[in-house]
Design a protein around this motif. Structure first.
Motif, PDB file in Angstrom:
ATOM      1  N   ILE A 273      12.066  25.035  26.969  1.00  0.00           N
ATOM      2  CA  ILE A 273      11.950  25.449  25.569  1.00  0.00           C
ATOM      3  C   ILE A 273      12.729  24.462  24.694  1.00  0.00           C
ATOM      4  O   ILE A 273      13.957  24.371  24.796  1.00  0.00           O
ATOM      5  N   GLY A 274      12.014  23.743  23.851  1.00  0.00           N
ATOM      6  CA  GLY A 274      12.615  22.676  23.049  1.00  0.00           C
ATOM      7  C   GLY A 274      13.769  23.132  22.185  1.00  0.00           C
ATOM      8  O   GLY A 274      14.812  22.476  22.124  1.00  0.00           O
ATOM      9  N   VAL A 275      13.604  24.272  21.491  1.00  0.00           N
ATOM     10  CA  VAL A 275      14.657  24.724  20.564  1.00  0.00           C
ATOM     11  C   VAL A 275      15.878  25.262  21.299  1.00  0.00           C
ATOM     12  O   VAL A 275      16.906  25.538  20.678  1.00  0.00           O
ATOM     13  N   LEU A 276      15.762  25.448  22.605  1.00  0.00           N
ATOM     14  CA  LEU A 276      16.903  25.886  23.429  1.00  0.00           C
ATOM     15  C   LEU A 276      17.365  24.749  24.335  1.00  0.00           C
ATOM     16  O   LEU A 276      17.748  24.962  25.487  1.00  0.00           O
ATOM     17  N   ASP A 277      17.336  23.535  23.784  1.00  0.00           N
ATOM     18  CA  ASP A 277      17.769  22.355  24.524  1.00  0.00           C
ATOM     19  C   ASP A 277      16.990  22.183  25.830  1.00  0.00           C
ATOM     20  O   ASP A 277      17.544  21.793  26.869  1.00  0.00           O
ATOM     21  N   ARG A 278      15.696  22.535  25.759  1.00  0.00           N
ATOM     22  CA  ARG A 278      14.779  22.412  26.891  1.00  0.00           C
ATOM     23  C   ARG A 278      15.226  23.246  28.096  1.00  0.00           C
ATOM     24  O   ARG A 278      14.935  22.910  29.243  1.00  0.00           O
ATOM     25  N   THR A 279      15.889  24.347  27.818  1.00  0.00           N
ATOM     26  CA  THR A 279      16.293  25.272  28.880  1.00  0.00           C
ATOM     27  C   THR A 279      15.112  26.145  29.303  1.00  0.00           C
ATOM     28  O   THR A 279      14.289  26.525  28.477  1.00  0.00           O
ATOM     29  N   LYS A 280      15.037  26.450  30.606  1.00  0.00           N
ATOM     30  CA  LYS A 280      14.085  27.428  31.108  1.00  0.00           C
ATOM     31  C   LYS A 280      14.748  28.792  31.131  1.00  0.00           C
ATOM     32  O   LYS A 280      15.909  28.907  31.544  1.00  0.00           O
TER      33      LYS A 280
ATOM     34  N   ASP B  25      16.839  33.178  14.402  1.00  0.00           N
ATOM     35  CA  ASP B  25      15.411  33.468  14.246  1.00  0.00           C
ATOM     36  C   ASP B  25      14.547  32.317  14.749  1.00  0.00           C
ATOM     37  O   ASP B  25      13.519  32.546  15.397  1.00  0.00           O
ATOM     38  N   SER B  26      14.952  31.090  14.459  1.00  0.00           N
ATOM     39  CA  SER B  26      14.147  29.949  14.889  1.00  0.00           C
ATOM     40  C   SER B  26      14.096  29.845  16.411  1.00  0.00           C
ATOM     41  O   SER B  26      13.083  29.439  16.982  1.00  0.00           O
ATOM     42  N   LYS B  27      15.176  30.242  17.080  1.00  0.00           N
ATOM     43  CA  LYS B  27      15.226  30.153  18.540  1.00  0.00           C
ATOM     44  C   LYS B  27      14.614  31.372  19.218  1.00  0.00           C
ATOM     45  O   LYS B  27      13.835  31.255  20.170  1.00  0.00           O
TER      46      LYS B  27
ATOM     47  N   PRO C 125       3.389  26.047   7.611  1.00  0.00           N
ATOM     48  CA  PRO C 125       4.231  26.351   8.784  1.00  0.00           C
ATOM     49  C   PRO C 125       5.695  26.136   8.423  1.00  0.00           C
ATOM     50  O   PRO C 125       6.006  25.528   7.389  1.00  0.00           O
ATOM     51  N   ALA C 126       6.588  26.621   9.275  1.00  0.00           N
ATOM     52  CA  ALA C 126       8.018  26.388   9.052  1.00  0.00           C
ATOM     53  C   ALA C 126       8.474  25.076   9.666  1.00  0.00           C
ATOM     54  O   ALA C 126       9.572  24.611   9.388  1.00  0.00           O
ATOM     55  N   ALA C 127       7.630  24.486  10.499  1.00  0.00           N
ATOM     56  CA  ALA C 127       7.958  23.210  11.134  1.00  0.00           C
ATOM     57  C   ALA C 127       6.674  22.584  11.655  1.00  0.00           C
ATOM     58  O   ALA C 127       5.657  23.263  11.794  1.00  0.00           O
ATOM     59  N   ALA C 128       6.746  21.299  11.943  1.00  0.00           N
ATOM     60  CA  ALA C 128       5.575  20.619  12.482  1.00  0.00           C
ATOM     61  C   ALA C 128       5.350  20.995  13.939  1.00  0.00           C
ATOM     62  O   ALA C 128       4.206  21.089  14.399  1.00  0.00           O
ATOM     63  N   LYS C 129       6.446  21.235  14.695  1.00  0.00           N
ATOM     64  CA  LYS C 129       6.298  21.510  16.123  1.00  0.00           C
ATOM     65  C   LYS C 129       7.226  22.601  16.655  1.00  0.00           C
ATOM     66  O   LYS C 129       6.809  23.459  17.410  1.00  0.00           O
ATOM     67  N   LEU C 130       8.499  22.575  16.285  1.00  0.00           N
ATOM     68  CA  LEU C 130       9.505  23.317  17.041  1.00  0.00           C
ATOM     69  C   LEU C 130       9.428  24.831  16.918  1.00  0.00           C
ATOM     70  O   LEU C 130       9.484  25.547  17.911  1.00  0.00           O
ATOM     71  N   HIS C 131       9.335  25.363  15.715  1.00  0.00           N
ATOM     72  CA  HIS C 131       9.334  26.827  15.578  1.00  0.00           C
ATOM     73  C   HIS C 131       8.488  27.260  14.394  1.00  0.00           C
ATOM     74  O   HIS C 131       8.400  26.571  13.389  1.00  0.00           O
TER      75      HIS C 131
END
Length: 295
Positions: free
Chosen positions: A284-291, A262-264, A131-137
């Motif tokens: 969304i975690g990678v967007l500062d938890r924005t909805k 790309d990650s976001k 994977p590219a990350a454990a959780k985020l993207h």
């Protein structure tokens, strides 16, 4: 009986571990295994079990005689089985390999191409299956290569629009920017951060890989190796995001922006797929938890 399945439950009784196993079709099985295998069997991991059947007064018991985790399978078989049990990139292994090889062949500078090609070959199996990350993207089987390929496609537009950019550095920087993750992370699935990953991080580990490979290829004092190292240690853009330096070349700056986008946006797309029109996504975690509202 031979069974490949993921462990979805474990309990103990009758001096055995009772394993609840789910195969690739979601069918469940109950297996027994000696307690001596306590540290070798883990929930959510997938194994190939060989079992013998023991006739009992009320039922037949399947007792495990040997097992091997599918992460130990030969590469192509490992990829095939992992994709049956875990979320995976929406691109086949063959297509991913072809895409990466095509972009390596687009690199004209021999030094840059040699370093890139050799490092991808050195870490070939992990690069295409991690994977590219454990959780985020891109946190799924094949996510590392898929993330890099998405960035490469995006980079073509940058290169076409801004003629001053050096495509060789951009292609190489993208292909190598997360190569340190094959050291930072512990595996293709159920991954955690290794000790080196926690203490050094993939930016530094990747730069170290470039420096080592450059020396082995006889390019230790070449500017190309230095520029690639700079791209890796700066590709998170700012010190608060883990960069050792801010990007100081145009190509390093492009790498940072493309990686960020790309990650976001890949995660955003995945969340929008799960969201009905006229509704908000979850945080969304990678967007500062924005909805995000889906139109």
């Amino acid at each position: 009986m031979v069974l490949i399945g993921k462990i979805i439950g474990i309990n103990t009784s009758d001096n055995y571990y009772n394993l609840l196993i789910s195969d690739e079709f979601g069918k469940n099985y109950n297996l027994k295994i000696d307690l001596s295998y306590k540290d070798a069997i883990k929930i959510s991991h997938t194994y190939k079990f060989e079992c013998m059947q023991i006739e009992g007064s009320e039922r037949v018991t399947n007792k495990v005689t040997s097992f091997v985790e599918i992460t130990e399978f030969p590469f192509e078989k490992r990829n095939e089985e992992l994709r049956k049990f875990y979320q995976s990139a929406p691109i086949s292994l063959e297509d991913a390999q072809n895409e990466v090889n095509n972009y390596i062949n687009k690199i004209d500078n021999k030094i840059i191409r040699d370093i890139t090609k050799t490092l991808i070959e050195k870490h070939h199996e992990d690069f295409f299956i991690y994977p590219a990350a454990a959780k985020l993207h891109h946190a799924y089987v094949g996510g590392l290569a898929y993330h890099s390929i998405g960035m490469l496609h995006f980079a073509d537009a940058f290169i076409e629009n801004y003629s001053y950019l050096n495509k060789d550095y951009i292609y190489a920087g993208i292909l190598l920017h997360d190569i340190g993750k094959v050291i930072e992370l512990t595996g293709a699935v159920n991954t955690e951060y290794s000790l080196k990953g926690q203490l050094l991080g993939h930016l530094v580990l990747g730069a170290m890989e470039i420096e080592l490979q450059a020396k082995e290829l006889g390019y230790a004092d070449k500017e190309e190796a230095l520029m690639l190292e700079h791209m890796l240690i700066s590709h998170h853009g700012q010190p608060q995001f883990g960069s050792a330096k801010k990007p100081m070349t145009a190509e390093a700056l492009v790498l940072w922006y493309i990686d960020t986008i790309d990650s976001k946006f890949r995660v955003l797309g995945e969340e929008l797929e799960k969201t009905q029109s006229g509704s908000f996504t979850d945080n969304i975690g990678v967007l500062d938890r924005t909805k995000i509202y889906k139109i």
